[in-house]
Write a protein that holds these residues in place. Structure first.
Motif, PDB file in Angstrom:
ATOM      1  N   HIS A  75      -1.779  -9.644   2.045  1.00 13.07           N
ATOM      2  CA  HIS A  75      -3.213  -9.505   2.250  1.00 13.07           C
ATOM      3  C   HIS A  75      -3.635 -10.760   3.158  1.00 13.07           C
ATOM      4  O   HIS A  75      -3.091 -11.765   2.688  1.00 13.07           O
ATOM      5  N   PRO A  76      -3.948 -10.388   4.394  1.00 11.56           N
ATOM      6  CA  PRO A  76      -4.615 -11.634   5.171  1.00 11.56           C
ATOM      7  C   PRO A  76      -5.421 -12.527   4.997  1.00 11.56           C
ATOM      8  O   PRO A  76      -5.319 -13.559   5.469  1.00 11.56           O
ATOM      9  N   LYS A  77      -6.458 -12.189   3.969  1.00 15.50           N
ATOM     10  CA  LYS A  77      -7.360 -13.069   3.646  1.00 15.50           C
ATOM     11  C   LYS A  77      -7.079 -13.617   2.170  1.00 15.50           C
ATOM     12  O   LYS A  77      -7.765 -14.640   1.990  1.00 15.50           O
ATOM     13  N   SER A  78      -6.473 -13.063   1.251  1.00 16.66           N
ATOM     14  CA  SER A  78      -6.403 -13.560  -0.264  1.00 16.66           C
ATOM     15  C   SER A  78      -5.007 -13.856  -0.279  1.00 16.66           C
ATOM     16  O   SER A  78      -3.964 -13.043  -0.357  1.00 16.66           O
ATOM     17  N   LEU A  79      -4.585 -14.990  -1.174  1.00 13.22           N
ATOM     18  CA  LEU A  79      -3.344 -15.492  -1.283  1.00 13.22           C
ATOM     19  C   LEU A  79      -2.683 -14.576  -2.513  1.00 13.22           C
ATOM     20  O   LEU A  79      -1.513 -14.672  -2.562  1.00 13.22           O
ATOM     21  N   SER A  80      -3.672 -14.346  -3.472  1.00 13.45           N
ATOM     22  CA  SER A  80      -3.118 -13.604  -4.613  1.00 13.45           C
ATOM     23  C   SER A  80      -2.942 -12.289  -4.659  1.00 13.45           C
ATOM     24  O   SER A  80      -2.614 -11.516  -5.741  1.00 13.45           O
ATOM     25  N   THR A  81      -3.014 -11.462  -3.639  1.00 14.18           N
ATOM     26  CA  THR A  81      -3.196 -10.107  -3.342  1.00 14.18           C
ATOM     27  C   THR A  81      -1.651  -9.556  -2.617  1.00 14.18           C
ATOM     28  O   THR A  81      -1.658 -10.387  -1.543  1.00 14.18           O
ATOM     29  N   VAL A  82      -0.942  -8.916  -3.153  1.00 17.34           N
ATOM     30  CA  VAL A  82       0.314  -8.480  -2.392  1.00 17.34           C
ATOM     31  C   VAL A  82       0.486  -6.789  -2.467  1.00 17.34           C
ATOM     32  O   VAL A  82      -0.179  -6.299  -3.768  1.00 17.34           O
ATOM     33  N   LEU A  83       0.673  -5.988  -1.598  1.00 17.03           N
ATOM     34  CA  LEU A  83       1.106  -4.768  -1.485  1.00 17.03           C
ATOM     35  C   LEU A  83       2.573  -4.443  -1.617  1.00 17.03           C
ATOM     36  O   LEU A  83       3.311  -4.815  -0.865  1.00 17.03           O
ATOM     37  N   SER A  84       2.719  -3.229  -2.473  1.00 18.34           N
ATOM     38  CA  SER A  84       4.019  -3.108  -2.255  1.00 18.34           C
ATOM     39  C   SER A  84       4.216  -1.439  -2.357  1.00 18.34           C
ATOM     40  O   SER A  84       3.401  -0.760  -3.039  1.00 18.34           O
ATOM     41  N   GLY A  85       5.152  -0.806  -1.587  1.00 15.18           N
ATOM     42  CA  GLY A  85       5.360   0.651  -1.598  1.00 15.18           C
ATOM     43  C   GLY A  85       6.767   0.895  -2.035  1.00 15.18           C
ATOM     44  O   GLY A  85       7.701   0.376  -1.748  1.00 15.18           O
ATOM     45  N   ALA A  86       6.959   1.980  -3.007  1.00 15.56           N
ATOM     46  CA  ALA A  86       8.229   2.324  -3.388  1.00 15.56           C
ATOM     47  C   ALA A  86       8.975   3.550  -2.725  1.00 15.56           C
ATOM     48  O   ALA A  86       8.186   4.299  -2.282  1.00 15.56           O
ATOM     49  N   CYS A  87      10.185   3.856  -3.408  1.00 14.90           N
ATOM     50  CA  CYS A  87      10.815   5.058  -2.794  1.00 14.90           C
ATOM     51  C   CYS A  87      10.213   6.370  -3.453  1.00 14.90           C
ATOM     52  O   CYS A  87      10.797   7.380  -2.819  1.00 14.90           O
ATOM     53  N   ASP A  88       9.360   6.264  -4.240  1.00 10.18           N
ATOM     54  CA  ASP A  88       8.801   7.588  -4.777  1.00 10.18           C
ATOM     55  C   ASP A  88       7.324   8.125  -4.155  1.00 10.18           C
ATOM     56  O   ASP A  88       6.832   8.796  -4.814  1.00 10.18           O
ATOM     57  N   GLY A  89       7.132   7.221  -3.194  1.00 12.83           N
ATOM     58  CA  GLY A  89       5.755   7.373  -2.694  1.00 12.83           C
ATOM     59  C   GLY A  89       4.805   6.656  -3.241  1.00 12.83           C
ATOM     60  O   GLY A  89       3.541   6.682  -2.577  1.00 12.83           O
ATOM     61  N   GLU A  90       4.871   5.668  -4.149  1.00 15.90           N
ATOM     62  CA  GLU A  90       3.924   5.132  -4.876  1.00 15.90           C
ATOM     63  C   GLU A  90       3.721   3.725  -4.136  1.00 15.90           C
ATOM     64  O   GLU A  90       4.193   2.927  -3.762  1.00 15.90           O
ATOM     65  N   VAL A  91       2.404   3.341  -4.048  1.00 16.98           N
ATOM     66  CA  VAL A  91       2.005   2.010  -3.489  1.00 16.98           C
ATOM     67  C   VAL A  91       1.158   1.525  -4.530  1.00 16.98           C
ATOM     68  O   VAL A  91       0.382   1.813  -5.206  1.00 16.98           O
ATOM     69  N   LYS A  92       1.377   0.096  -4.916  1.00 19.50           N
ATOM     70  CA  LYS A  92       0.897  -0.590  -5.850  1.00 19.50           C
ATOM     71  C   LYS A  92       0.100  -2.052  -5.162  1.00 19.50           C
ATOM     72  O   LYS A  92       0.764  -2.433  -4.445  1.00 19.50           O
ATOM     73  N   ILE A  93      -0.984  -2.472  -5.532  1.00 21.60           N
ATOM     74  CA  ILE A  93      -1.620  -3.586  -5.136  1.00 21.60           C
ATOM     75  C   ILE A  93      -1.721  -4.440  -6.419  1.00 21.60           C
ATOM     76  O   ILE A  93      -2.017  -4.207  -7.517  1.00 21.60           O
ATOM     77  N   TRP A  94      -1.025  -5.756  -6.236  1.00 25.76           N
ATOM     78  CA  TRP A  94      -0.676  -6.855  -7.359  1.00 25.76           C
ATOM     79  C   TRP A  94      -1.629  -7.865  -7.259  1.00 25.76           C
ATOM     80  O   TRP A  94      -2.024  -8.301  -6.050  1.00 25.76           O
ATOM     81  N   ASN A  95      -2.015  -8.443  -8.301  1.00 22.36           N
ATOM     82  CA  ASN A  95      -2.646  -9.646  -8.538  1.00 22.36           C
ATOM     83  C   ASN A  95      -1.767 -10.792  -8.941  1.00 22.36           C
ATOM     84  O   ASN A  95      -1.137 -10.634 -10.068  1.00 22.36           O
ATOM     85  N   LEU A  96      -1.265 -11.764  -8.118  1.00 25.67           N
ATOM     86  CA  LEU A  96      -0.071 -12.830  -8.302  1.00 25.67           C
ATOM     87  C   LEU A  96      -0.904 -13.542  -9.350  1.00 25.67           C
ATOM     88  O   LEU A  96       0.184 -14.093 -10.121  1.00 25.67           O
ATOM     89  N   THR A  97      -1.898 -14.006  -9.354  1.00 28.79           N
ATOM     90  CA  THR A  97      -2.280 -15.109 -10.360  1.00 28.79           C
ATOM     91  C   THR A  97      -2.346 -14.525 -11.922  1.00 28.79           C
ATOM     92  O   THR A  97      -1.710 -15.235 -12.572  1.00 28.79           O
TER      93      THR A  97
END
Length: 444
Positions: A75-97
């Motif tokens: 995420h360009p503005k938030s340090l704790s947010t990360v996006l990930s995409g998987a091989c089954d077409g699923e996208v998840k948004i994570w909170n690292l804290t």
């Protein structure tokens, strides 16, 4: 008339609390300290040993994907947010804290091939095997089904995507590199040079109109968005999987190659790389720079990630776990403290960028001691005993055996070349430097 008086500052000798050590006044005159160097050497040795004792880089894993993690985005503005995409077409948004998944989207049918966030952080884009480019809101909807803001249906499969750092423009790659305006459903321009599939495209973070792409016909091609034409390309011995631009030096980029090496190029002088980084024992699949531009992290098929200084050919750190399989994607967080890697056994792992760094708030005395130890380690870093302890790493047996095997093969090749040169006519076997061995041609 001058009168000499005693002046004592209580800060110099009074303890802050009764648990503190008594402060001892010190005279730094070198004549009074004849054994300063031996004493500092022992301190440097102890500091180096303690650094290895406290080197525990693994912080935790984010599990929740039901298939291998194929791509990630910060995420360009938030340090704790990360996006990930998987091989089954699923996208998840994570909170690292919290180390939790805060949102899951079934974005595509088949693999999620690429994911990138918009420069303002309000939305993100994904591309997949179903020939679509989709734009999604970063915040989860209040009710109802997850629906993309825009969907663009293309003619071919898109294998990668990257967003411009300042404008509402993004680039996709597949059979060609397409530059898109966010408001239009057809590309502004299509760039092609050669006829093979392009695996990765990246915008330059400083000179934002420059792009770089890697194709499976072993090319690294550079484009200029203003001219709508390719600038130049360099052909290597083997295929380049991806590249990453240095965020501090506009002309420098690093390419991750199938021949187990990484190549740092200056785009003005592509005839030979600035540095060849050799340590992996299998194909390098991803690379990402630290925000300082002094180091980068690479992910490999050999089930490990390595941290390289930009100006060194060997890695300073290698991270691995027993469960971690082929590492497909890696990211260095924007605060320069952590590294995230996604592998094909469905986990995202969080590591410290500096393995022995103490996390949390440091007391002033802790900070001073840490800086002092760091300076001592730098002063004595080339001493044989200290260098051996600092460089020693425990490796998995598979990697250890492959390193040994490759060393034997490299030595055999060197010996063969020496023998050929010795028994040939002088000048008939040219001496090719290591940097130029891997470059086939540069086309402008």
């Amino acid at each position: 008339m001058r009168v000499k008086v005693l002046s004592r500052n209580p800060d110099d000798y009074v303890r802050e609390t009764k648990l503190d050590l008594q402060r001892v006044p010190r005279n730094y005159d070198p004549a009074l300290h004849p054994f300063e160097v031996p004493r500092e050497y022992i301190r440097a040795l102890n500091a180096t040993k303690l650094e290895r004792v406290f080197a525990k880089p693994f912080l935790g894993s984010l599990d929740g994907h039901r298939d291998g993690v194929n791509c990630m985005a910060k995420h360009p503005k938030s340090l704790s947010t990360v996006l990930s995409g998987a091989c089954d077409g699923e996208v998840k948004i994570w909170n690292l804290t919290k180390r939790q998944c805060i949102r899951t989207i079934q974005a595509h049918e088949g693999f999620v091939r690429g994911i990138c966030a918009r420069f303002c952080g309000t939305s993100f884009f994904t591309v997949g095997d179903d020939k679509t480019v989709k734009q999604w809101k970063m915040e989860s909807p209040e009710y109802g089904e997850e629906e993309p803001i825009h969907t663009i249906l293309g003619k071919t499969v898109y294998t990668g995507i990257d967003h411009h750092w300042k404008e509402a423009v993004f680039a996709t790659c597949g059979q060609q590199v397409d530059i898109w305006d966010e408001q239009r459903t057809s590309p502004m321009c299509s760039l092609t040079w050669g006829f093979d599939s392009i695996s990765s495209v990246k915008f330059n973070p400083i000179e934002t109109y420059l792009l770089g792409s890697c194709a499976s016909d072993r090319n690294i091609v550079l484009y200029d968005m203003r001219k709508s034409t390719p600038l130049k390309k360099v052909i290597l011995n083997m295929r380049t999987n991806t590249l990453c631009w240095n965020p501090m030096e506009a002309f420098i980029f690093t390419a991750a190659n199938e021949d187990y090496n990484l190549y740092t190029f200056d785009m003005r002088f592509l005839e030979s790389p600035v540095m060849v980084h050799m340590d992996h024992v299998s194909a390098v699949l991803d690379v990402d720079y630290s925000p300082t531009g002094k180091e980068f992290v690479s992910a490999s098929f050999d089930k490990s990630i390595r941290i390289f200084p930009v100006d060194k050919g060997r890695s300073r750190e290698v991270y691995h776990t027993k469960r971690m399989q082929h590492v497909i994607t890696v990211k260095w967080t924007s605060d320069n403290k952590y590294i995230l890697c996604g592998s094909d056994e469905m986990n995202i792992r969080l590591w410290k960028a500096n393995a022995s760094e103490k996390l949390g708030v440091l007391a002033p005395r802790e900070k001073a001691a840490m800086n002092y130890n760091q300076k001592l380690k730098e002063k004595f870093q080339y001493h044989p005993k200290i260098r051996r302890i600092a460089q020693h790493r425990h490796l998995p047996k598979s990697i250890y055996c492959q390193i040994k095997e490759q060393r034997i093969m490299r030595e055999a090749r060197r010996r063969k070349e020496l023998n050929r040169r010795k028994h040939s006519k002088p000048g008939s076997v040219p001496l090719v430097p290591e940097k130029k061995k891997h470059i086939v041609a540069v086309v402008k």
